[in-house]
Design an enzyme around this catalytic site. Structure first.
Site, PDB file in Angstrom:
ATOM      1  N   ASN A  10       0.686  -1.128   0.006  1.00 53.58           N
ATOM      2  CA  ASN A  10       0.044   0.121  -0.054  1.00 53.58           C
ATOM      3  C   ASN A  10       0.779   1.282  -0.059  1.00 53.58           C
ATOM      4  OD1 ASN A  10      -1.782   1.921   0.321  1.00 53.58           O
ATOM      5  ND2 ASN A  10      -2.787   1.379   2.492  1.00 53.58           N
ATOM      6  N   ARG A  94      -2.710  -1.996  -3.228  1.00 47.17           N
ATOM      7  CA  ARG A  94      -3.932  -1.091  -3.000  1.00 47.17           C
ATOM      8  C   ARG A  94      -3.787  -0.007  -4.108  1.00 47.17           C
ATOM      9  NH1 ARG A  94      -6.490   0.728   2.692  1.00 47.17           N
ATOM     10  NH2 ARG A  94      -8.432   1.521   1.774  1.00 47.17           N
ATOM     11  N   HIS A 183     -12.672   2.969   0.410  1.00 48.25           N
ATOM     12  CA  HIS A 183     -12.884   2.005   1.665  1.00 48.25           C
ATOM     13  C   HIS A 183     -13.526   0.614   1.321  1.00 48.25           C
ATOM     14  CE1 HIS A 183     -12.757   5.557   4.481  1.00 48.25           C
ATOM     15  NE2 HIS A 183     -11.503   5.224   4.422  1.00 48.25           N
ATOM     16  N   LEU A 212     -15.332   3.869  10.441  1.00 46.02           N
ATOM     17  CA  LEU A 212     -15.155   5.230  10.926  1.00 46.02           C
ATOM     18  C   LEU A 212     -13.556   5.358  11.325  1.00 46.02           C
ATOM     19  CD1 LEU A 212     -18.119   5.712  13.422  1.00 46.02           C
ATOM     20  CD2 LEU A 212     -17.633   6.701  11.179  1.00 46.02           C
ATOM     21  N   GLY A 213     -12.744   6.103  10.686  1.00 47.09           N
ATOM     22  CA  GLY A 213     -11.246   6.098  10.935  1.00 47.09           C
ATOM     23  C   GLY A 213     -10.706   7.769  10.984  1.00 47.09           C
ATOM     24  N   ASN A 214      -9.570   7.824  10.400  1.00 44.04           N
ATOM     25  CA  ASN A 214      -9.522   9.177  10.094  1.00 44.04           C
ATOM     26  C   ASN A 214     -10.253   9.808   9.033  1.00 44.04           C
ATOM     27  OD1 ASN A 214      -7.445   9.988  12.030  1.00 44.04           O
ATOM     28  ND2 ASN A 214      -5.920   8.597  11.128  1.00 44.04           N
ATOM     29  N   GLY A 215     -10.467   8.799   7.928  1.00 44.72           N
ATOM     30  CA  GLY A 215     -11.351   8.953   6.773  1.00 44.72           C
ATOM     31  C   GLY A 215     -12.795   8.200   7.080  1.00 44.72           C
ATOM     32  N   ARG A 244     -11.328  16.176   7.685  1.00 48.82           N
ATOM     33  CA  ARG A 244     -12.206  16.443   6.295  1.00 48.82           C
ATOM     34  C   ARG A 244     -13.788  16.940   6.796  1.00 48.82           C
ATOM     35  NH1 ARG A 244     -11.115  10.778   3.458  1.00 48.82           N
ATOM     36  NH2 ARG A 244      -8.843  10.954   4.012  1.00 48.82           N
ATOM     37  N   ASP A 289      -8.157  13.736  16.532  1.00 44.58           N
ATOM     38  CA  ASP A 289      -8.195  12.366  17.279  1.00 44.58           C
ATOM     39  C   ASP A 289      -9.360  12.244  18.029  1.00 44.58           C
ATOM     40  OD1 ASP A 289      -7.831   9.963  18.837  1.00 44.58           O
ATOM     41  OD2 ASP A 289      -5.597  10.138  17.920  1.00 44.58           O
ATOM     42  N   ILE A 338     -12.045   4.279  14.887  1.00 49.16           N
ATOM     43  CA  ILE A 338     -13.111   4.752  15.755  1.00 49.16           C
ATOM     44  C   ILE A 338     -14.179   3.878  15.938  1.00 49.16           C
ATOM     45  CG2 ILE A 338     -14.830   6.691  16.430  1.00 49.16           C
ATOM     46  CD1 ILE A 338     -12.953   8.472  14.770  1.00 49.16           C
ATOM     47  N   GLY A 339     -14.724   3.254  14.711  1.00 48.39           N
ATOM     48  CA  GLY A 339     -15.740   2.292  15.171  1.00 48.39           C
ATOM     49  C   GLY A 339     -15.470   0.911  15.769  1.00 48.39           C
ATOM     50  N   ASN A 341     -13.222   1.250  18.199  1.00 49.12           N
ATOM     51  CA  ASN A 341     -12.602   1.531  19.795  1.00 49.12           C
ATOM     52  C   ASN A 341     -13.270   2.577  20.326  1.00 49.12           C
ATOM     53  OD1 ASN A 341     -10.090  -0.160  19.357  1.00 49.12           O
ATOM     54  ND2 ASN A 341      -9.607   1.117  17.796  1.00 49.12           N
ATOM     55  N   GLU A 391      -8.430  -4.807   5.815  1.00 47.90           N
ATOM     56  CA  GLU A 391      -8.347  -4.361   4.287  1.00 47.90           C
ATOM     57  C   GLU A 391      -7.056  -5.248   3.734  1.00 47.90           C
ATOM     58  OE1 GLU A 391      -8.152  -0.605   6.148  1.00 47.90           O
ATOM     59  OE2 GLU A 391      -9.452   0.271   4.468  1.00 47.90           O
TER      60      GLU A 391
HETATM   61  P1  ADP Z   1      -7.081   5.570   9.077  1.00 50.49           P
HETATM   62  O1  ADP Z   1      -8.390   6.095   8.310  1.00 50.49           O
HETATM   63  O2  ADP Z   1      -5.971   6.537   8.931  1.00 50.49           O
HETATM   64  O3  ADP Z   1      -7.007   4.190   8.572  1.00 50.49           O
HETATM   65  P2  ADP Z   1      -7.842   4.550  11.315  1.00 50.49           P
HETATM   66  O4  ADP Z   1      -9.048   3.587  11.049  1.00 50.49           O
HETATM   67  O5  ADP Z   1      -6.599   3.938  12.029  1.00 50.49           O
HETATM   68  O6  ADP Z   1      -7.291   5.625  10.639  1.00 50.49           O
HETATM   69  O7  ADP Z   1      -8.514   5.243  12.597  1.00 50.49           O
HETATM   70  C1  ADP Z   1      -7.712   6.390  13.561  1.00 50.49           C
HETATM   71  C2  ADP Z   1      -8.655   7.022  14.161  1.00 50.49           C
HETATM   72  O8  ADP Z   1      -9.246   5.785  15.276  1.00 50.49           O
HETATM   73  C3  ADP Z   1      -7.905   8.042  15.294  1.00 50.49           C
HETATM   74  O9  ADP Z   1      -7.870   9.247  14.751  1.00 50.49           O
HETATM   75  C4  ADP Z   1      -8.316   7.818  16.693  1.00 50.49           C
HETATM   76  O10 ADP Z   1      -9.603   8.969  16.654  1.00 50.49           O
HETATM   77  C5  ADP Z   1      -9.325   6.632  16.336  1.00 50.49           C
HETATM   78  N1  ADP Z   1      -8.761   5.529  17.476  1.00 50.49           N
HETATM   79  C6  ADP Z   1      -7.849   4.693  17.313  1.00 50.49           C
HETATM   80  N2  ADP Z   1      -7.484   3.636  18.482  1.00 50.49           N
HETATM   81  C7  ADP Z   1      -8.522   4.544  19.434  1.00 50.49           C
HETATM   82  C8  ADP Z   1      -8.886   3.842  20.737  1.00 50.49           C
HETATM   83  N3  ADP Z   1      -8.300   3.008  21.468  1.00 50.49           N
HETATM   84  N4  ADP Z   1     -10.136   4.661  21.359  1.00 50.49           N
HETATM   85  C9  ADP Z   1     -10.503   5.521  20.504  1.00 50.49           C
HETATM   86  N5  ADP Z   1     -10.260   5.991  19.184  1.00 50.49           N
HETATM   87  C10 ADP Z   1      -9.336   5.365  18.686  1.00 50.49           C
END
Ligand code: ADP
Length: 407
Positions: A10, A94, A183, A212-215, A244, A289, A338-339, A341, A391
């Protein structure tokens, strides 16, 4: 004994991530990342199934050098995971944007590479980097086939009325401006896992998958096929994200251009405004974050609370809309950073959706740690699931399937 191995690569704008899989048990045997390519702080983090994680600062000026380092390390006599390059059956790349031409994964040919170049402008940060990785791997591993797995491909099943924008039609015909969605490997992977958890074939399920991540993106999936998704022509559209803005009135952009002509002289400045300075970060003024946002809320920060609520509200709206689009839902899946954690985000999104048959078990939602599981009450019509995404594995599976002529 030669067990089939797939190397997943990737290439991001300034990083190369990789995972080597043994496909018999779909086991990860080596993985890592070269980050900050071209910068003094460039470093190489890596781990294998047999060796602990390690991080070294390295001098790496481009993607080719990064991949050379990775392949050399995979072949290392002491800590390597392969003894011969030919143990790798296929390399899965990817690729961010497959435009309208790539509706599924493809084996790399000269024609495919030429076609891919056409889409540099659709994903200017990612596609050229992906392309550089493809060419570098071809040079380093000339005997080994490569497969391209597109972030956009899984969404190509959307009907035209869902993927079209109501702008003059010639922009679709000439410039291919339409919704593509992103995604894909993540939505595809978690939808397959959801079917396994629900013990039903995908062909009998209606799912909403929430990455739900950064994106972040949401997808409506019926019988294993995407019928709509929240990201659009680029990954900017949709829900509120880390930096974003997601959905905004496009007239805001022309207003800003007209009001601050010196600050926003070109598209780079506007892109940065929408992609880097907005979202959770822009509203809170604190961080992209969610962990920092939640801490700030506890300390009474009003803007952090607003940013949090906006993110959850935007996801809730997509879920509600897709419930209607699908005319009912069997499963709602949360995945990615996020989704997976943040129970608090999941709870806030699902609260007051009981009229749609979405009823969360708050206790289970809070206690589920680091894994896969159901977080709805047993009587909930819609099963709510948390499923860690994978992924890389999806790309490895696609690459293997493509190599053996599924298509
Ligand atoms: P990307 O889109 O870069 O692949 P990720 O799927 O890794 O991102 O998600 C990153 C986000 O997940 C971080 O910005 C943070 O907000 C959230 N995150 C990561 N670990 C935790 C955790 N243990 N508890 C809550 N939020 C988390």
């Amino acid at each position: 004994m030669n067990i089939l191995k797939v190397l997943v690569v990737n290439c991001g704008s300034s990083s190369v991530k990789y995972t080597l899989f043994e496909m018999e048990n779909e086991k990860k045997i080596a993985w890592g990342i070269v980050e900050c390519i071209g910068l003094p702080e460039a470093c190489y983090r890596r781990q294998t199934i047999d060796t602990a994680g390690r991080r070294d600062y390295v001098k790496v000026t481009n993607h080719i050098e990064a991949l050379e380092l990775i392949i050399k390390n995979l072949l290392d006599k002491k800590v390597g995971s392969i003894t011969n390059k030919n143990e790798i059956a296929v390399v899965g790349h990817r690729v961010a944007h497959g435009g309208i031409k790539f509706s599924k994964s493809v084996l790399v040919t000269e024609k495919v590479k030429e076609d891919l170049k056409e889409y540099f402008t659709l994903a200017p940060l990612h596609n050229p980097a992906n392309y550089a990785g493809i060419v570098a791997i071809e040079k380093m591993l000339p005997e080994i086939p490569s497969v391209l797995v597109f972030d956009t491909a899984f969404h190509q099943t959307m009907p035209d009325y869902a993927y079209m924008y109501a702008i003059p039609y010639e922009y679709y015909e000439r410039d291919h401006i339409r919704k593509y969605g992103f995604h894909g490997p993540s939505h595809s992977y978690v939808s397959q896992r959801a079917a396994a958890i629900l013990d039903k074939p995908l062909s009998e399920l209606k799912l909403i998958t929430v990455h739900l991540g950064n994106g972040s993106s949401v997808a409506a999936i019926e019988k294993g096929k995407v019928v709509d998704t929240s990201m659009g022509f680029t990954p900017l559209q949709g829900v509120v994200m880390g930096t974003r803005c997601g959905d905004i009135d496009p007239a805001i952009i022309t207003y800003i251009l007209n009001t601050y002509p010196h600050q926003y002289k070109n598209s780079d400045a506007l892109n940065s405004f929408m992609n880097k300075k907005s979202g959770l970060f822009g509203v809170s003024g604190l961080s992209a974050d969610i962990r920092t946002i939640v801490e700030a809320i506890k300390a009474g920060n009003r803007r952090a609370k607003l940013a949090f609520e906006m993110l959850c509200y935007s996801v809730k709206k997509y879920i509600s809309a897709y419930y209607g689009v699908l005319n009912g839902v069997d499963g709602l899946v949360f995945t990615a950073g996020i989704g997976e954690n943040s129970p608090l985000v999941r709870e806030k999104i699902c609260v007051n959706l009981q009229t749609l048959g979405i009823e969360m078990d708050l206790e289970r939602n809070n206690t589920l740690s680091n894994g896969e599981g159901l977080v709805s009450v047993p009587t909930s019509k819609v099963k709510i699931m948390v499923i860690p995404t994978n992924e890389e594995l999806m790309i490895a599976r696609e690459s293997k399937a493509c190599l053996y002529g599924r298509q």
